[in-house]
Design a protein around this motif. Sequence first.
Motif, mmCIF file in Angstrom:
data_model
loop_
_atom_site.group_PDB
_atom_site.id
_atom_site.type_symbol
_atom_site.label_atom_id
_atom_site.label_comp_id
_atom_site.label_asym_id
_atom_site.label_seq_id
_atom_site.Cartn_x
_atom_site.Cartn_y
_atom_site.Cartn_z
ATOM 1 N N VAL A 66 15.225 0.311 4.342
ATOM 2 C CA VAL A 66 16.106 -0.241 3.317
ATOM 3 C C VAL A 66 15.743 -1.705 3.041
ATOM 4 C CG1 VAL A 66 18.510 -0.913 2.898
ATOM 5 C CG2 VAL A 66 17.983 1.370 3.774
ATOM 6 N N ALA A 67 15.530 -2.479 4.114
ATOM 7 C CA ALA A 67 15.182 -3.891 3.918
ATOM 8 C C ALA A 67 13.829 -4.042 3.226
ATOM 9 C CB ALA A 67 15.157 -4.610 5.266
ATOM 10 N N GLN A 68 12.854 -3.183 3.610
ATOM 11 C CA GLN A 68 11.539 -3.260 2.966
ATOM 12 C C GLN A 68 11.637 -2.921 1.482
ATOM 13 O OE1 GLN A 68 9.474 -0.541 5.578
ATOM 14 N NE2 GLN A 68 8.307 -2.194 6.537
ATOM 15 N N ASN A 69 12.548 -2.025 1.136
ATOM 16 C CA ASN A 69 12.742 -1.681 -0.264
ATOM 17 C C ASN A 69 13.232 -2.867 -1.069
ATOM 18 O OD1 ASN A 69 12.641 1.238 -1.561
ATOM 19 N ND2 ASN A 69 12.863 1.457 0.659
ATOM 20 N N VAL A 70 14.085 -3.677 -0.477
ATOM 21 C CA VAL A 70 14.583 -4.851 -1.195
ATOM 22 C C VAL A 70 13.468 -5.881 -1.351
ATOM 23 C CG1 VAL A 70 16.209 -6.766 -1.139
ATOM 24 C CG2 VAL A 70 16.953 -4.490 -0.475
ATOM 25 N N ARG A 71 12.715 -6.107 -0.275
ATOM 26 C CA ARG A 71 11.603 -7.063 -0.365
ATOM 27 C C ARG A 71 10.547 -6.565 -1.331
ATOM 28 N NH1 ARG A 71 12.059 -7.710 5.224
ATOM 29 N NH2 ARG A 71 10.324 -6.307 5.626
ATOM 30 N N ALA A 72 10.207 -5.289 -1.210
ATOM 31 C CA ALA A 72 9.233 -4.651 -2.098
ATOM 32 C C ALA A 72 7.976 -5.502 -2.283
ATOM 33 C CB ALA A 72 9.869 -4.321 -3.446
ATOM 34 N N GLY A 73 7.432 -5.961 -1.180
ATOM 35 C CA GLY A 73 6.170 -6.678 -1.239
ATOM 36 C C GLY A 73 6.280 -8.113 -1.702
ATOM 37 N N ARG A 74 7.517 -8.607 -1.885
ATOM 38 C CA ARG A 74 7.683 -9.985 -2.360
ATOM 39 C C ARG A 74 8.084 -10.895 -1.199
ATOM 40 N NH1 ARG A 74 11.794 -8.070 -7.001
ATOM 41 N NH2 ARG A 74 12.497 -6.907 -5.167
ATOM 42 N N PRO A 75 7.725 -12.158 -1.275
ATOM 43 C CA PRO A 75 8.088 -13.068 -0.191
ATOM 44 C C PRO A 75 9.538 -13.526 -0.311
ATOM 45 C CG PRO A 75 6.791 -14.233 -1.831
ATOM 46 C CD PRO A 75 6.931 -12.836 -2.323
ATOM 47 N N LEU A 76 10.476 -12.696 0.060
ATOM 48 C CA LEU A 76 11.879 -13.094 -0.032
ATOM 49 C C LEU A 76 12.663 -12.506 1.122
ATOM 50 C CD1 LEU A 76 13.531 -10.382 -1.226
ATOM 51 C CD2 LEU A 76 12.406 -11.100 -3.316
ATOM 52 N N LEU B 99 0.827 -1.202 0.000
ATOM 53 C CA LEU B 99 0.000 0.000 0.000
ATOM 54 C C LEU B 99 0.868 1.260 0.000
ATOM 55 C CD1 LEU B 99 -3.073 -0.131 0.126
ATOM 56 C CD2 LEU B 99 -2.925 0.434 2.539
ATOM 57 N N ARG B 100 1.866 1.257 0.873
ATOM 58 C CA ARG B 100 2.756 2.424 0.959
ATOM 59 C C ARG B 100 3.599 2.575 -0.303
ATOM 60 N NH1 ARG B 100 3.105 4.539 6.165
ATOM 61 N NH2 ARG B 100 2.210 3.216 7.781
ATOM 62 N N MET B 101 3.985 1.429 -0.882
ATOM 63 C CA MET B 101 4.758 1.491 -2.128
ATOM 64 C C MET B 101 3.942 2.165 -3.218
ATOM 65 S SD MET B 101 6.413 -2.325 -2.007
ATOM 66 C CE MET B 101 6.757 -2.485 -3.742
ATOM 67 N N ILE B 102 2.676 1.757 -3.328
ATOM 68 C CA ILE B 102 1.814 2.357 -4.349
ATOM 69 C C ILE B 102 1.627 3.840 -4.060
ATOM 70 C CG2 ILE B 102 -0.535 2.388 -5.258
ATOM 71 C CD1 ILE B 102 -0.563 -0.650 -4.900
ATOM 72 N N GLY B 103 1.485 4.174 -2.783
ATOM 73 C CA GLY B 103 1.300 5.565 -2.415
ATOM 74 C C GLY B 103 2.492 6.426 -2.784
ATOM 75 N N ALA C 133 6.494 0.501 -8.101
ATOM 76 C CA ALA C 133 5.919 -0.660 -7.431
ATOM 77 C C ALA C 133 5.539 -1.725 -8.460
ATOM 78 C CB ALA C 133 4.696 -0.251 -6.620
ATOM 79 N N ALA C 134 4.999 -1.287 -9.591
ATOM 80 C CA ALA C 134 4.611 -2.248 -10.623
ATOM 81 C C ALA C 134 5.837 -2.917 -11.228
ATOM 82 C CB ALA C 134 3.790 -1.560 -11.702
ATOM 83 N N THR C 135 6.922 -2.153 -11.390
ATOM 84 C CA THR C 135 8.085 -2.741 -12.052
ATOM 85 C C THR C 135 8.845 -3.729 -11.165
ATOM 86 O OG1 THR C 135 9.432 -0.840 -11.468
ATOM 87 C CG2 THR C 135 8.507 -0.851 -13.678
ATOM 88 N N VAL C 136 8.483 -3.844 -9.878
ATOM 89 C CA VAL C 136 9.055 -4.952 -9.106
ATOM 90 C C VAL C 136 8.064 -6.108 -9.019
ATOM 91 C CG1 VAL C 136 10.744 -3.684 -7.768
ATOM 92 C CG2 VAL C 136 8.419 -3.869 -6.924
ATOM 93 N N GLY C 137 6.969 -6.018 -9.763
ATOM 94 C CA GLY C 137 6.060 -7.151 -9.859
ATOM 95 C C GLY C 137 4.900 -7.122 -8.886
#
Lengths: 288, 299, 229
Positions: free
Chosen positions: C94-104, B167-171, B177-181
């Motif tokens: 910084v860590a959340q940026n690497v994960r970026a919503g992905r399960p890793l 949510l925060r990424m989209i914000g 956000a889309a380009t990381v899938g």
Amino acid sequence: MVDFLQALVDGVMLGATYSLLGLGFTLIFGVLRRLNLAFGPTILVGIYAGSHLSLAWPGALVPVVAVTVAGALLAGVYVERFSFRALARQAPVVSMISTFAVWMQLQELVSLLSPSRTMPYPSPVWLPAVAVGPILLRSDGLLMWSGATLIMLALFALLYRTRFGTTIRAVADSSEAATLMGVNVAMVGAAAFLVASAVGGLAGVLIAQSHQQVTPYFGLWATVKGMTAMLLGGAGSLPGAVVGGLALGVVETQTLWHFGGQWRDLVSYALLFLVVALSPRTRWGSGL
Amino acid sequence: MSDYFVSLLIRIGIEAFVALSAYLLLLMGRMSFGQQGFFVIGAYAAGLATALYGMPLLPGVALGALVAALGGALFAGPMAAPRGLAFAAGSLAFGELVRVALLDLYFQGQVGPDLIGPAGPDGFRGIRALFTSGVSVTTYAVGIWLALGVTLLATAFFLRSRWGEALRMIGEDEEAAATVGLPVRRVKVSALAGAGGLAGLGGGLFAHYATYVEPGHADVMLGVHSLAYAFIGGLGTPLGPIIGVALDIGFLESFRFLAGYRMIIFGGLVMGLLIVRPRGLLDEVAVHRLSRFLMRGRR
Amino acid sequence: MRLSVEGVSVRFAGISALSSLSLAVAAGERLGVVGPNGAGKTTLLNVVTGLVRPVAGAIRLDGHTLTGLPPDAVARAGVARTFQTPRLFSRLTVAQNVRAGRPLDAEPWLRLVGLLPRRGDLAAALTPGEARRLELARALAGSPHVLLLDEPCGGLGPTETEDIAALLDRAVAPATIMVVVEHKLRVISRLCARVAVLHLGEKIFDGPPTALRADRRVLEAYLGKSRAS
């Protein structure tokens, strides 16, 4: 057929004032790339000021008009100072939030300072209606249309025929380029804001004389009409705002004639919603 | 507890749900001027469920929230893509559309001796499930705050999850956000539905407290206030909007001499705060520092 | 694995940004893309990642058509990228940026780019060089088949440039298709065995970096016609 024509004529006369509101919105949005949600409420302040004067001094039409415009200008200066100039370094969206805070303030202010929610506004009712064949041109409508047309002509002359207007349009086109050419963008922004507030105040006079009364809800109403006119016209185009306003006016009066009063607002809000929904990838969609 | 205090608690609690719904969308970078629409959708639906169809209080309110959430998901159809000004304008139009449409909604049925149900501009009267079920107003206030507490905990949990990060990424940057899938559309639809449900929950609770609801309750000022509450408290924590509501209704309103000037003072407060703290009192940076500080204390 | 750009054209408001461009990059191959400003380099990356839609042509990854897919679907198909100026989520850690919503797990990637000690900081607090490395870690973390880098060394000093180049050499899996848009020819020659030159939306050269300086059209594009002759 006559109904259709009558509604068309009424729509154009009404729409001309929407065009004015749309122009005010477009001026601010075009130059500052920021949305002024308090545009309607600033006009509201002007109309209430004019209404108070007319109660204290019946029959004084010219002073009422002057006070209405002055009130809108004053409120405009307030908005410009605190929601735009003070936030120039912040993201555009912060200005938008700030303008709705001002919106709360201005709406409360006029309610506080007024003896009743609904306030009268004077109208030159002695003017006769004109009949052209089967079409009736009501005096308040004629006044709206002719007044709005004159103001638009003056505004377009200012914007397209003077040095000041050229500067405004240059900044709207590209504020970076204008800065490089030595234009004081902040000053031009403030000036455009004042012009827009004055146009808004004049539009307020024309609309209020037709309604002959005003409630605090007028602020939202004017903001929505102006925003719809601007967005219908493509957000950022001055001639577009004129066309958008006229289109909105015609759609409203046609709906009124053919489906009845309760549908009128529904259709105009639906129109705004559709404009947004159908053009999600336009530059104003991602620009803020 | 005095009656005034209880009513104040109830008002803060109900408004907090709407503020929380505006907050959720703000995190996603969407400024909604239409959450009042979902508020009344929830109120009408919950009212219909209990007053017309005889559902008990709790399932009725829950159903109202569900209907509003469904409304939010449908709203997301055309409104997931627009952002910025476009979303603001579209949501404003939506809220007003709901209000205007309710002016024309007549749907009444015979319940005992009375005609019950929405009656256009007269609104929907006789939503009495709270009082016929014998729950006292004080108990109701406690119930609302319990529900709010649970909702807050759930929101905090969701916001700490990957969904909250999304949510925060989209914000912040939807394209990045889309380009990381990130499945951006799915996240946006779920957030709009969730926000609709939260506002609708507030609406259902309100309808049963007031015993009636009318189109005027979808006044745009409700949406505007909710946004202001979310902002003034700060975007760093879901407690932000609650702080905003408490500050306005609880604090400013309790000074009687401020009575008429409340909105002027509150508006000025928001305006001034934006100049120094554009993302509210407890913004992300403040919350981050605070949580670090607390963690350090624990070590 | 093979990325192919087939006759792709992109127009902005009637102006051609790419005109029927074709390129194919095989698994493990590293392609450098150079060209003057406005040549269409970033547009190429945008059209591959789905941020921009072409008016003609197709983009395929191993036979699967990527054209017309939304950017997130393209990314899930295994295409990762960085941006000309890093686009981080500044209000996340910084860590959340690497994960970026992905399960890793972010840690190995943070260790790889040397940002492990800063994992708990907000991304807004990073220096420009750290931001570049974080964005790279974010792109690498999905173990992509295709890695598109838009000026990975832009705005960095000589030491940091060398760091990034060494990092890319070390960290990118051998089978990855890598496309690097870069102004610094030294970086390109070091990383890539093949280079394509774009000029006004067209490909005017495709070959080894060593042949670049001898090519007449490239010289014309960079220096202008008169000086090249």
